[in-house]
Design a protein around this motif. Structure first.
Motif, short mmCIF file in Angstrom:
data_model
loop_
_atom_site.label_atom_id
_atom_site.label_comp_id
_atom_site.label_asym_id
_atom_site.label_seq_id
_atom_site.Cartn_x
_atom_site.Cartn_y
_atom_site.Cartn_z
N MET A 1 0.85 -1.18 0.00
CA MET A 1 0.00 0.00 0.00
C MET A 1 0.89 1.23 0.00
SD MET A 1 -3.04 1.05 2.58
CE MET A 1 -2.04 1.02 4.02
N ASN A 2 0.65 2.12 -0.93
CA ASN A 2 1.43 3.34 -1.02
C ASN A 2 0.52 4.53 -0.74
OD1 ASN A 2 3.09 5.45 -1.59
ND2 ASN A 2 3.39 4.95 -3.74
N THR A 3 0.68 5.13 0.43
CA THR A 3 -0.14 6.29 0.79
C THR A 3 0.66 7.57 0.75
OG1 THR A 3 0.36 6.02 3.12
CG2 THR A 3 -1.61 4.89 2.29
N GLU A 4 1.98 7.46 0.53
CA GLU A 4 2.87 8.61 0.50
C GLU A 4 2.70 9.46 1.76
OE1 GLU A 4 2.35 10.59 -3.25
OE2 GLU A 4 2.94 8.81 -4.37
N PHE A 5 2.37 8.81 2.88
CA PHE A 5 2.23 9.43 4.19
C PHE A 5 1.13 10.48 4.26
CE2 PHE A 5 6.59 7.89 3.78
CZ PHE A 5 6.57 6.91 4.76
N GLN A 6 0.16 10.40 3.39
CA GLN A 6 -1.01 11.27 3.46
C GLN A 6 -2.03 10.59 4.38
OE1 GLN A 6 -1.31 14.35 1.91
NE2 GLN A 6 0.84 13.98 1.47
N PRO A 7 -2.75 11.34 5.16
CA PRO A 7 -3.82 10.71 5.96
C PRO A 7 -4.79 9.96 5.03
CG PRO A 7 -3.46 12.95 6.69
CD PRO A 7 -2.66 12.77 5.42
N TYR A 8 -5.29 8.86 5.51
CA TYR A 8 -6.24 8.04 4.76
C TYR A 8 -7.17 7.38 5.76
CZ TYR A 8 -2.93 4.31 5.94
OH TYR A 8 -2.11 3.45 6.59
N TYR A 9 -8.09 6.58 5.30
CA TYR A 9 -9.11 5.99 6.16
C TYR A 9 -9.01 4.47 6.16
CZ TYR A 9 -11.03 10.62 6.34
OH TYR A 9 -11.18 11.97 6.55
N ALA A 10 -9.31 3.90 7.32
CA ALA A 10 -9.35 2.46 7.48
C ALA A 10 -10.76 2.05 7.90
CB ALA A 10 -8.35 2.00 8.54
N VAL A 11 -11.32 1.07 7.21
CA VAL A 11 -12.59 0.47 7.60
C VAL A 11 -12.25 -0.87 8.23
CG1 VAL A 11 -14.82 -0.40 6.84
CG2 VAL A 11 -13.82 1.62 5.73
N ILE A 12 -12.54 -1.00 9.52
CA ILE A 12 -12.21 -2.22 10.26
C ILE A 12 -13.50 -3.02 10.42
CG2 ILE A 12 -11.26 -3.17 12.39
CD1 ILE A 12 -9.93 -0.33 12.77
N PHE A 13 -13.55 -4.16 9.77
CA PHE A 13 -14.72 -5.05 9.80
C PHE A 13 -14.33 -6.27 10.64
CE2 PHE A 13 -17.21 -8.59 8.05
CZ PHE A 13 -18.49 -8.10 8.22
N GLN A 38 -12.39 -0.30 -7.17
CA GLN A 38 -13.12 0.92 -6.82
C GLN A 38 -12.19 2.12 -6.72
OE1 GLN A 38 -16.52 0.62 -6.92
NE2 GLN A 38 -15.74 -1.40 -7.51
N PRO A 39 -12.65 3.28 -7.19
CA PRO A 39 -11.86 4.51 -7.01
C PRO A 39 -11.64 4.76 -5.52
CG PRO A 39 -13.69 4.89 -8.53
CD PRO A 39 -13.89 3.52 -7.92
N GLY A 40 -10.42 5.11 -5.16
CA GLY A 40 -10.11 5.43 -3.77
C GLY A 40 -9.64 4.26 -2.94
N PHE A 41 -9.71 3.03 -3.46
CA PHE A 41 -9.26 1.86 -2.72
C PHE A 41 -7.73 1.86 -2.67
CE2 PHE A 41 -7.75 -2.54 -2.55
CZ PHE A 41 -8.43 -3.02 -1.43
N ILE A 51 -12.53 -15.14 15.39
CA ILE A 51 -13.08 -13.86 14.96
C ILE A 51 -12.30 -13.42 13.73
CG2 ILE A 51 -13.27 -11.42 15.56
CD1 ILE A 51 -13.92 -12.23 18.38
N GLY A 52 -13.01 -12.89 12.74
CA GLY A 52 -12.36 -12.39 11.53
C GLY A 52 -12.18 -10.90 11.61
N ILE A 53 -11.09 -10.42 11.07
CA ILE A 53 -10.84 -8.98 10.99
C ILE A 53 -10.35 -8.67 9.58
CG2 ILE A 53 -9.51 -7.01 11.82
CD1 ILE A 53 -9.23 -8.50 14.50
N THR A 54 -11.07 -7.80 8.91
CA THR A 54 -10.65 -7.30 7.60
C THR A 54 -10.56 -5.79 7.70
OG1 THR A 54 -11.69 -9.13 6.43
CG2 THR A 54 -11.23 -7.13 5.15
N VAL A 55 -9.44 -5.26 7.31
CA VAL A 55 -9.23 -3.82 7.30
C VAL A 55 -9.00 -3.40 5.86
CG1 VAL A 55 -7.91 -1.87 8.22
CG2 VAL A 55 -8.13 -3.97 9.58
N SER A 56 -9.88 -2.54 5.37
CA SER A 56 -9.67 -1.99 4.03
C SER A 56 -9.30 -0.52 4.17
CB SER A 56 -10.92 -2.16 3.15
OG SER A 56 -12.04 -1.52 3.71
N TYR A 57 -8.48 -0.04 3.24
CA TYR A 57 -7.93 1.31 3.31
C TYR A 57 -8.41 2.11 2.11
CZ TYR A 57 -4.94 -1.34 6.43
OH TYR A 57 -4.49 -2.17 7.43
N TRP A 58 -8.82 3.36 2.40
CA TRP A 58 -9.45 4.21 1.39
C TRP A 58 -8.90 5.63 1.47
CZ3 TRP A 58 -12.88 1.76 -1.82
CH2 TRP A 58 -13.28 0.48 -1.41
N SER A 63 -15.19 7.81 -0.84
CA SER A 63 -14.90 6.51 -1.45
C SER A 63 -15.49 5.37 -0.64
CB SER A 63 -13.38 6.32 -1.59
OG SER A 63 -12.83 7.25 -2.47
N ILE A 64 -15.41 5.47 0.68
CA ILE A 64 -15.98 4.44 1.56
C ILE A 64 -17.48 4.38 1.38
CG2 ILE A 64 -16.39 3.81 3.98
CD1 ILE A 64 -13.60 5.10 4.57
#
Length: 101
Positions: A1-13, A38-41, A51-58, A63-64
């Motif tokens: 994952m390349n975010t270039e150290f910009q703030p981004y969002y995590a969806v923790i399911f 999807q755009p923004g993924f 327990i399952g944990i999936t974290v997606s980053y946006w 975008s979320i």
């Protein structure tokens, strides 16, 4: 994952599966592939034991929201509620900083 150290969002399911899992693996694979298109993924991490944990980053809350409302994702959400999960929780967080070793 390349975010270039910009703030981004995590969806923790976080989820606990039910005893009815027919079709789950196929749908999970389909949703992962669809999310990647999807755009923004930005990326995804996942682990499952009891327990399952999936974290997606946006890149944005918009975008979320668009992913949450995607027609195929809505089908998966409904099946999750009625068949595959006995419980789940979703958290949306802003990631201000990250580092790794």
């Amino acid at each position: 994952m390349n975010t270039e150290f910009q703030p981004y969002y995590a969806v923790i399911f976080t989820s606990k599966q039910s005893n009815t899992l027919e079709g789950y693996a196929e749908m999970a694979q389909q949703m992962e592939q669809l999310a990647k298109e999807q755009p923004g993924f930005l990326g995804m991490d996942s682990a499952r034991n009891d327990i399952g944990i999936t974290v997606s980053y946006w890149d944005s809350l918009d975008s979320i929201q668009k992913w949450k409302q995607h027609s195929e994702h809505l089908v998966a959400q409904r099946k999750g509620k009625t068949h595959w999960y006995s419980w789940y929780n979703v958290k949306i967080c802003k990631v201000e900083r990250e580092y790794e070793f």
